[in-house]
Every structure is written in structure tokens, then in C-alpha cells.
Design a protein around this motif. Structure first.
Motif, PDB file in Angstrom:
ATOM      1  N   ASP A  84      -2.079  11.598 -13.027  1.00  0.00           N
ATOM      2  CA  ASP A  84      -1.497  12.656 -12.189  1.00  0.00           C
ATOM      3  C   ASP A  84      -1.005  12.091 -10.861  1.00  0.00           C
ATOM      4  OD1 ASP A  84      -2.063  14.502 -14.147  1.00  0.00           O
ATOM      5  OD2 ASP A  84      -3.956  15.165 -13.244  1.00  0.00           O
ATOM      6  N   ALA A  85      -1.781  11.157 -10.287  1.00  0.00           N
ATOM      7  CA  ALA A  85      -1.383  10.547  -9.010  1.00  0.00           C
ATOM      8  C   ALA A  85      -0.110   9.725  -9.175  1.00  0.00           C
ATOM      9  CB  ALA A  85      -2.512   9.664  -8.487  1.00  0.00           C
ATOM     10  N   LEU A  86       0.030   9.052 -10.310  1.00  0.00           N
ATOM     11  CA  LEU A  86       1.246   8.282 -10.561  1.00  0.00           C
ATOM     12  C   LEU A  86       2.453   9.200 -10.736  1.00  0.00           C
ATOM     13  CD1 LEU A  86       0.007   5.524 -13.073  1.00  0.00           C
ATOM     14  CD2 LEU A  86       0.433   5.283 -10.631  1.00  0.00           C
ATOM     15  N   GLU A  87       2.271  10.272 -11.488  1.00  0.00           N
ATOM     16  CA  GLU A  87       3.376  11.207 -11.710  1.00  0.00           C
ATOM     17  C   GLU A  87       3.806  11.887 -10.420  1.00  0.00           C
ATOM     18  OE1 GLU A  87       1.970  13.810 -14.760  1.00  0.00           O
ATOM     19  OE2 GLU A  87       2.422  12.385 -16.387  1.00  0.00           O
ATOM     20  N   ALA A  88       2.848  12.096  -9.494  1.00  0.00           N
ATOM     21  CA  ALA A  88       3.190  12.693  -8.204  1.00  0.00           C
ATOM     22  C   ALA A  88       4.101  11.771  -7.397  1.00  0.00           C
ATOM     23  CB  ALA A  88       1.919  12.992  -7.414  1.00  0.00           C
ATOM     24  N   LEU A 118       5.059  -1.645  -9.917  1.00  0.00           N
ATOM     25  CA  LEU A 118       3.680  -2.083 -10.119  1.00  0.00           C
ATOM     26  C   LEU A 118       2.907  -2.171  -8.803  1.00  0.00           C
ATOM     27  CD1 LEU A 118       1.623  -2.967 -12.220  1.00  0.00           C
ATOM     28  CD2 LEU A 118       2.438  -5.319 -11.961  1.00  0.00           C
ATOM     29  N   GLU A 119       3.545  -2.674  -7.758  1.00  0.00           N
ATOM     30  CA  GLU A 119       2.879  -2.777  -6.453  1.00  0.00           C
ATOM     31  C   GLU A 119       2.471  -1.407  -5.940  1.00  0.00           C
ATOM     32  OE1 GLU A 119       1.951  -5.214  -4.544  1.00  0.00           O
ATOM     33  OE2 GLU A 119       2.907  -7.021  -5.348  1.00  0.00           O
ATOM     34  N   ALA A 120       3.366  -0.440  -6.044  1.00  0.00           N
ATOM     35  CA  ALA A 120       3.067   0.914  -5.566  1.00  0.00           C
ATOM     36  C   ALA A 120       1.944   1.542  -6.378  1.00  0.00           C
ATOM     37  CB  ALA A 120       4.331   1.784  -5.646  1.00  0.00           C
ATOM     38  N   ALA A 121       1.982   1.332  -7.706  1.00  0.00           N
ATOM     39  CA  ALA A 121       0.930   1.877  -8.563  1.00  0.00           C
ATOM     40  C   ALA A 121      -0.413   1.233  -8.248  1.00  0.00           C
ATOM     41  CB  ALA A 121       1.296   1.656 -10.033  1.00  0.00           C
ATOM     42  N   ASN A 122      -0.389  -0.053  -7.963  1.00  0.00           N
ATOM     43  CA  ASN A 122      -1.636  -0.749  -7.642  1.00  0.00           C
ATOM     44  C   ASN A 122      -2.228  -0.242  -6.330  1.00  0.00           C
ATOM     45  OD1 ASN A 122      -3.504  -2.998  -8.367  1.00  0.00           O
ATOM     46  ND2 ASN A 122      -2.829  -3.796  -6.391  1.00  0.00           N
ATOM     47  N   MET A 123      -1.387   0.097  -5.357  1.00  0.00           N
ATOM     48  CA  MET A 123      -1.871   0.660  -4.092  1.00  0.00           C
ATOM     49  C   MET A 123      -2.564   1.998  -4.334  1.00  0.00           C
ATOM     50  SD  MET A 123      -1.479  -1.372  -1.604  1.00  0.00           S
ATOM     51  CE  MET A 123      -1.862  -0.159  -0.336  1.00  0.00           C
ATOM     52  N   ILE A 124      -1.998   2.799  -5.236  1.00  0.00           N
ATOM     53  CA  ILE A 124      -2.630   4.076  -5.585  1.00  0.00           C
ATOM     54  C   ILE A 124      -3.987   3.824  -6.242  1.00  0.00           C
ATOM     55  CG2 ILE A 124      -2.424   6.131  -7.052  1.00  0.00           C
ATOM     56  CD1 ILE A 124       0.619   5.920  -6.692  1.00  0.00           C
ATOM     57  N   PHE A 152     -12.955  -0.078 -14.950  1.00  0.00           N
ATOM     58  CA  PHE A 152     -11.673   0.363 -14.406  1.00  0.00           C
ATOM     59  C   PHE A 152     -10.980  -0.882 -13.841  1.00  0.00           C
ATOM     60  CE2 PHE A 152     -13.154   4.945 -13.231  1.00  0.00           C
ATOM     61  CZ  PHE A 152     -13.620   5.115 -14.540  1.00  0.00           C
ATOM     62  N   ASP A 153      -9.873  -1.282 -14.439  1.00  0.00           N
ATOM     63  CA  ASP A 153      -9.253  -2.555 -14.064  1.00  0.00           C
ATOM     64  C   ASP A 153      -7.762  -2.403 -13.816  1.00  0.00           C
ATOM     65  OD1 ASP A 153     -11.555  -4.335 -14.301  1.00  0.00           O
ATOM     66  OD2 ASP A 153     -11.446  -3.900 -16.450  1.00  0.00           O
ATOM     67  N   LYS A 177      -5.993   1.300  -5.808  1.00  0.00           N
ATOM     68  CA  LYS A 177      -6.963   0.877  -4.792  1.00  0.00           C
ATOM     69  C   LYS A 177      -7.345   2.026  -3.864  1.00  0.00           C
ATOM     70  CE  LYS A 177      -4.805  -2.764  -3.131  1.00  0.00           C
ATOM     71  NZ  LYS A 177      -4.603  -4.000  -2.321  1.00  0.00           N
ATOM     72  N   ASP A 178      -6.366   2.844  -3.501  1.00  0.00           N
ATOM     73  CA  ASP A 178      -6.645   3.969  -2.594  1.00  0.00           C
ATOM     74  C   ASP A 178      -7.610   4.970  -3.214  1.00  0.00           C
ATOM     75  OD1 ASP A 178      -5.011   2.869  -0.690  1.00  0.00           O
ATOM     76  OD2 ASP A 178      -3.255   4.099  -1.207  1.00  0.00           O
ATOM     77  N   MET A 179      -7.586   5.086  -4.542  1.00  0.00           N
ATOM     78  CA  MET A 179      -8.483   6.010  -5.230  1.00  0.00           C
ATOM     79  C   MET A 179      -9.852   5.380  -5.518  1.00  0.00           C
ATOM     80  SD  MET A 179      -5.735   7.852  -7.838  1.00  0.00           S
ATOM     81  CE  MET A 179      -6.850   9.185  -8.304  1.00  0.00           C
ATOM     82  N   LYS A 180     -10.088   4.168  -4.980  1.00  0.00           N
ATOM     83  CA  LYS A 180     -11.382   3.471  -5.068  1.00  0.00           C
ATOM     84  C   LYS A 180     -11.784   3.127  -6.499  1.00  0.00           C
ATOM     85  CE  LYS A 180     -11.841   4.129  -0.614  1.00  0.00           C
ATOM     86  NZ  LYS A 180     -11.621   3.030   0.352  1.00  0.00           N
TER      87      LYS A 180
END
Length: 648
Positions: free
Chosen positions: A342-346, A494-500, A512-513, A502-505
């Protein structure tokens, strides 16, 4: 002539003759100061932010001090011996030993601390570049600034001040202990004299080759499954080190002379002038320097091997992460996977989702195991593995009586080699299902969370999978029995998705990898190690190259009367130059080749512990080291040509 004029004239002469020593000293100081500056640079907190990172930098600085100290003291010892006649002449004209010591101390003070000041200035100037290189290697997103550290300055002054005190002590002891007659004999007594090859040297030469060969043989068997117990591995490693180091010493002490003696004997004593200048000189010079060359070769091999292994791990980071994660992002909890999607689709990041059911079982793999696992405390009759259905794998159809393995780790293959086929048993809680093993496929379908550190994943027919799933032993199952993988449709996101991610802990949860995060973490860790090892290796390369260069300088000046005689006999500069070029090829080439071969076998024995790629990173490191090392050989050839030119 006053004492001050004498000091200035000696200083000018020494600076001309020993410019490479001054350069190496400036280079060493610059590297040390810039390296120590890293410890106190606030921008480096991103890289060394762990205790291990800070400890690695401190340990590197200590090793750097050791390398520089040995080089400076050894070089000073060479220069003392080369100036022994000069010191003897000073005593003959009436100077006291104390006055001679003060003259040498004044010269050393100007030369040493002049180089120290220049080196610190250069080290400060390049410190920003060094940090930028480190940030680039470790993938740290931070801004490097030019930062002057008073702590680094004080530490550098203390370290090199202590080294200078040792130089003074060495000079004082040398001058006090030598008589005038002994001072005029120092140079002539430092090298071995030509004599007939003895039977003992022939035996040493043969034993040296045999010991090196035995060490290479052991290294090739180190991780092949022959040594499984920890004590066996320790004894094997100790045996490799001992046999290779002792064999290397005997190689320089006897093997080189023995081989060149055979070459001379084959020619029946009829040698051309370039062969006389190269073979004959190397035969007797190299064995007198056997200990020095053994140390240089061993440390060079160690530096090359460590740099190769760290670069292999760094170079393989992306491939290793791809094998371990099996998707751009992987989850074991459906709710967490849904939140991430959901966070990615947002953020308008499109992904494809892959969900695979996994069941954990024990399997009897004894009939397809090629190695003995007793030392590893593993039972091949009850090996824990993961099982998935063939319906989850596109283009693969497995029969009801067949099983295919996939995802097997390279490291485990060295210890637990699997045959190409055989009979196995898949064990449920109450049911044992016999299967035909059809081999291992190079596929990675689920993350390492389910593979117990890289053990094989079994692919079976859907009907067999359902039977195992219903008869599963709950004590063997993971907290989750489903692998959920997300693959981005646009890799540029990929960089933007990876930031999400990490931000979601999610990085804090086992199972979770993120493939990119795993790759970056490995690059950061191994990049720091590679940076430190590279720093130390470069310093040792320069210092050891300089030491060999200084030895060749001494030999060339000692042999100058021979060149004068040969020139008077009619031999041209070209004739002599060809001989000394061959000599330098042997003098620098033999330690280089032996060091490279040592490092190759060291890397070959255990490279799979560090990554998935071998040849490209190893060749890059070895070629770069060879090119830099060869510079000192070229400088030696040029110096010999200068001596030959001045022989008449």
C-alpha cells in the motif's frame, strides 16, 4: 670548511642519492596523517558508526605505524652502512665519535622533519579526497569536507618523533661500536661472496620447492571436505603457513642458486656478458638476502590475498544479495507485506507480487552426500530442508516420485557436496516418502530465512507437497510458512522503494529483507575493510619497493669497478644495460611472482567464503599491484644505467 658547511654539503649529496627515501618518507607520513585524520573527522560517523568500524580504523593506524617504522629503521641501517667509509674518514681526520654523531643527527633532523612537515601538509591536502573515496566505496551518502584535526597532528608528531629517537639510538650504537678498520669493511662484509654451490644448498633448494608445493596442495584441500573438524582445519592452516614460509626462505636460500647453477652447467660455463651480470650476481646475492626477501614475499602475499578477498566480497555484494533475498523485497508476514505494498502504491511504485508456501521437513540425504559430516555434527539421515511445490516454479514440472534441489549455497557445497542423482527420503511427522533425486538447479526462489543459512530447497510435485504439508512436524516450522516477494516493474524506483522500506522499520524484522539494503550493508562493511587493507597494502608496497631499490643502489655502486673493467675491455653501455635489466627482472620479478602465486593459492582455497565472483576481482588486484611494484624495478634499471655511464 666549517661543520655547518659540511652538514649542508652532506645533506645536498644525500638528498640527491636518496631522493626515493625522502619520497617514501613523505608518502608514508601523508598516508598516515590522512588516515589518522579519518578517526577524528565528524563526517566519518556514517561509516565508522559501530565499535567494529572504529576499532578497524584504529587497528589499521597501528599496523601502518609498524610498517612505516620498520621501513624507516631498515632504510636508515642501509644508509649507515653505505656511509661507513665516510664515517671512518671523519675519524681519521681527528673527529670524535660524539661530533660525528651530532653531524649525522643534524642531517637526519633536517631531512626527517623536513619530510615530516611536507608529508603532513600533503596528507591534509588529500584528506578530503581520501574521505570522498571512502564514501564512494562504502556507499555512504554524506558530504566530505576539508577538516584539519589537531589531534591527528599531535598523534603524527608523537609517532614519528618516537621513530626519530630510535634512529638516533641506532646511529649512536653503530658509531660507538665500530672501529675505524671495521667501518671500511662494513660494505664488503654485508653480502655473501661467490663460492661453489654446496650439496647442502642443493638439498635446501629441493626441499624449498617441495615445501611450497606441499603448502599449495594442502590449501587446495582446505575446504574440499577433507578437513571438517575445527582442530583439523586449524592444524591444516598452521601446516600451510609453516610449509609455505619455510619453503619460501629455503627457496631464496638455495633453490634460486640451485636452478641458476643448473642453467650455467647446461651452457658448459659459456655465458654471454648479460648472463654473467644477471645469473651470476643473483645466485649469490639473493641467498644473502633470503630473510628479507622471505618477509617481503610473505607480507606481500598476505596483503594481496586480503585485498582480493575483501574485493571479492565487495564485488559480489549484489549477486550475493540477489541469491539470498530472491526478490527486490521479501516478507514472511502477509499483513506487513500488504502495508508495504500500500505504501508503494501511494508513491505510484508498481510491483509484481510472488507468494510461495513453504514447509520445513527433515530429509535423509545420506546416499547423495559425497563428504563426511561427522566433524560438523550434522546427521545426513536427518537434514533440515525447505520444500516448495513445482507449481510455484514457472517452466518446471516434477514427477510425483522425483525431487529437484535448488538454492544450494556455494559454501555448503564445499563441505556437503551433493551427487548428481540418487535416492532420498522426505520425512513428515508420521510418513516417510521415498524420492528420486534429479540434481541441483541454479535457482533462488525463496529467501535465506527458510534455508537455514543456504541449505538446499526441495521442489516436489504438488501432490507430494500437500502430503508433507498435512503431515508437517510443527516443531520444525518457522513462525511463518509463506514467502512473499515483491519485484519492482521499474528498477529506477528501487532507491525510493528502499527508503520506504527503511522508514517503515522493516529492516529490524527477521525475514523482512531488502535486496538493495543487504547489498549496501555488505558493501559498507567490506568497503571499509577493503579501504583499510588497501591503505596498508599500498604503504607496504611503496616501502618494500624502496627497500629493494636501496639494496640495488648499494649493489650497483659496489659493482661499479667491475663495470669500469668491462667498459675498458670493449663492452658497450648497451651490452651492460641488457645484463642489468635481466638482473632487475630477476631481483624484483622473483619476489613478485612468488608473492602472487602464494596469494593465488590462499585466495583459491577459501574465496567462496567471501562471495560469488573470483577471477575478475582477483585479476584486477594482482594486475594493479604488479604495475605499481614494477615502477621500482624500472627506477633501479635507470639507476644502474647511470652508474654504468659514469664507470668510465
Amino acid at each position: 670548511m666549517s661543520i655547518n658547511q659540511l652538514i649542508l654539503r652532506n645533506l645536498k649529496k644525500n638528498l640527491t642519492n636518496y631522493f626515493l627515501y625522502v619520497f617514501a618518507l613523505i608518502f608514508s607520513v601523508a598516508l598516515y596523517f590522512s588516515f589518522v585524520t579519518l578517526q577524528y573527522d565528524p563526517a566519518l560517523d556514517h561509516t565508522k558508526g559501530t565499535i567494529k568500524g572504529a576499532a578497524a580504523i584504529r587497528a589499521g593506524s597501528i599496523l601502518l605505524v609498524g610498517i612505516v617504522s620498520i621501513f624507516v629503521l631498515y632504510a636508515n641501517n642501509i644508509f649507515l652502512k653505505r656511509r661507513s667509509k665516510e664515517i671512518g674518514l671523519f675519524q681519521l681526520i681527528g673527529m670524535t665519535k660524539n661530533r660525528i654523531f651530532r653531524i649525522l643527527s643534524a642531517e637526519n633532523f633536517i631531512l626527517y622533519f623536513g619530510s615530516l612537515i611536507i608529508g603532513i601538509f600533503i596528507g591534509f591536502s588529500i584528506s578530503k579526497l581520501i574521505i570522498m573515496i571512502l564514501f564512494k566505496i562504502t556507499k555512504v551518502d554524506a558530504i566530505a569536507t576539508l577538516h584539519f584535526s589537531s589531534q591527528a597532528l599531535m598523534q603524527s608528531l608523537i609517532v614519528f618523533g618516537v621513530i626519530y629517537l630510535f634512529i638516533l639510538l641506532m646511529n649512536f650504537v653503530f658509531i660507538k661500536r665500530q672501529t675505524i678498520l671495521a667501518l671500511f669493511r662494513v660494505l664488503s662484509s654485508t653480502e655473501g661472496k661467490a663460492k661453489k654451490l654446496s650439496v647442502l644448498e642443493m638439498i635446501m633448494g629441493t626441499v624449498g620447492i617441495l615445501l611450497i608445493g606441499y603448502g599449495y596442495y594442502l590449501s587446495s584441500k582446505l575446504f574440499s571436505g577433507d578437513f571438517t573438524a575445527m582442530m583439523e582445519l586449524f592444524l591444516a592452516m598452521t601446516g600451510i603457513l609453516a610449509s609455505v614460509i619455510i619453503g619460501t626462505y629455503l627457496f631464496y636460500k638455495g633453490t634460486v642458486s640451485f636452478l641458476f647453477h643448473l642453467i650455467r652447467k647446461k651452457k658448459d660455463g659459456y655465458l654471454k656478458i648479460h648472463e654473467v651480470l644477471s645469473l651470476s650476481s643473483i645466485m649469490f646475492r639473493m641467498k644473502s638476502n633470503a630473510l628479507l626477501l622471505t618477509i617481503i614475499t610473505t607480507v606481500s602475499a598476505l596483503a594481496i590475498a586480503l585485498l582480493c578477498l575483501s574485493y571479492i566480497s565487495y564485488y559480489s555484494a549484489e549477486k550475493t544479495a540477489k541469491d539470498q533475498v530472491a526478490a527486490d523485497f521479501s516478507f514472511t508476514v502477509p499483513d506487513a507485506a500488504a502495508q508495504f505494498k500500500d505504501a508503494l502504491e501511494a508513491k505510484n511504485i508498481k510491483v509484481s507480487e510472488n507468494e510461495i508456501d513453504v514447509v520445513q521437513i527433515n530429509a535423509n540425504l545420506k546416499s547423495i552426500m559425497d563428504s563426511n559430516l561427522e566433524g560438523m555434527k550434522l546427521d545426513p539421515k536427518s537434514m533440515p530442508i525447505s520444500v516448495i511445490s513445482d507449481q510455484e516454479v514457472a517452466g518446471l514440472d516434477v514427477g510425483p516420485e522425483d525431487t529437484v534441489f535448488t538454492g544450494y549455497n556455494d559454501l555448503l557445497q564445499k563441505f556437503m557436496t551433493l551427487k548428481d542423482s540418487g535416492k532420498i527420503e522426505l520425512k513428515g511427522k508420521t510418513e516417510v516418502i521415498p524420492q528420486d533425486y534429479l540434481g541441483l538447479k541454479d535457482l533462488h526462489l525463496i529467501s535465506w530465512y527458510y534455508t537455514n543459512g543456504g541449505q538446499p530447497v526441495a521442489i516436489v510435485d504438488e501432490t507430494i507437497f500437500e502430503r508433507l504439508q498435512k503431515d508437517a512436524d510443527l516443531s520444525l516450522q518457522k513462525e511463518s510458512s509463506v514467502f512473499i516477494g515483491f519485484t519492482l516493474k521499474d528498477e529506477n524506483q528501487l532507491e525510493a522503494a528502499n527508503m520506504i522500506f527503511k522508514d517503515m522499520k522493516f529492516t529490524e524484522n527477521p525475514g523482512f529483507d531488502s535486496r538493495l539494503e543487504m547489498s549496501n550493508t555488505q558493501k559498507q562493511t567490506m568497503g571499509l575493510i577493503m579501504f583499510i587493507v588497501g591503505f596498508l597494502g599500498l604503504t607496504f608496497l611503496v616501502t618494500s619497493g624502496c627497500i629493494l631499490y636501496f639494496k640495488q643502489m648499494g649493489e650497483s655502486e659496489e659493482e661499479q669497478p667491475n663495470y669500469t673493467i668491462l667498459r675498458k675491455l670493449g663492452f658497450t653501455q648497451g651490452d651492460l644495460a641488457k645484463g642489468i635489466t635481466m638482473k632487475q627482472l630477476f631481483s624484483f620479478g622473483i619476489p613478485l611472482v612468488i608473492g602472487l602465486v602464494h596469494s593465488y593459492f590462499a585466495v583459491q582455497s577459501g574465496w567462496f567464503l567471501f562471495g560469488t565472483e573470483l577471477w575478475t576481482p582477483m585479476i584486477i588486484v594482482m594486475v594493479l599491484y604488479t604495475v605499481l611494484y614494477s615502477i621500482f624495478g624500472v627506477l633501479s634499471v635507470n639507476y644502474y644505467k647511470k652508474v654504468i655511464k659514469e664507470a668510465l
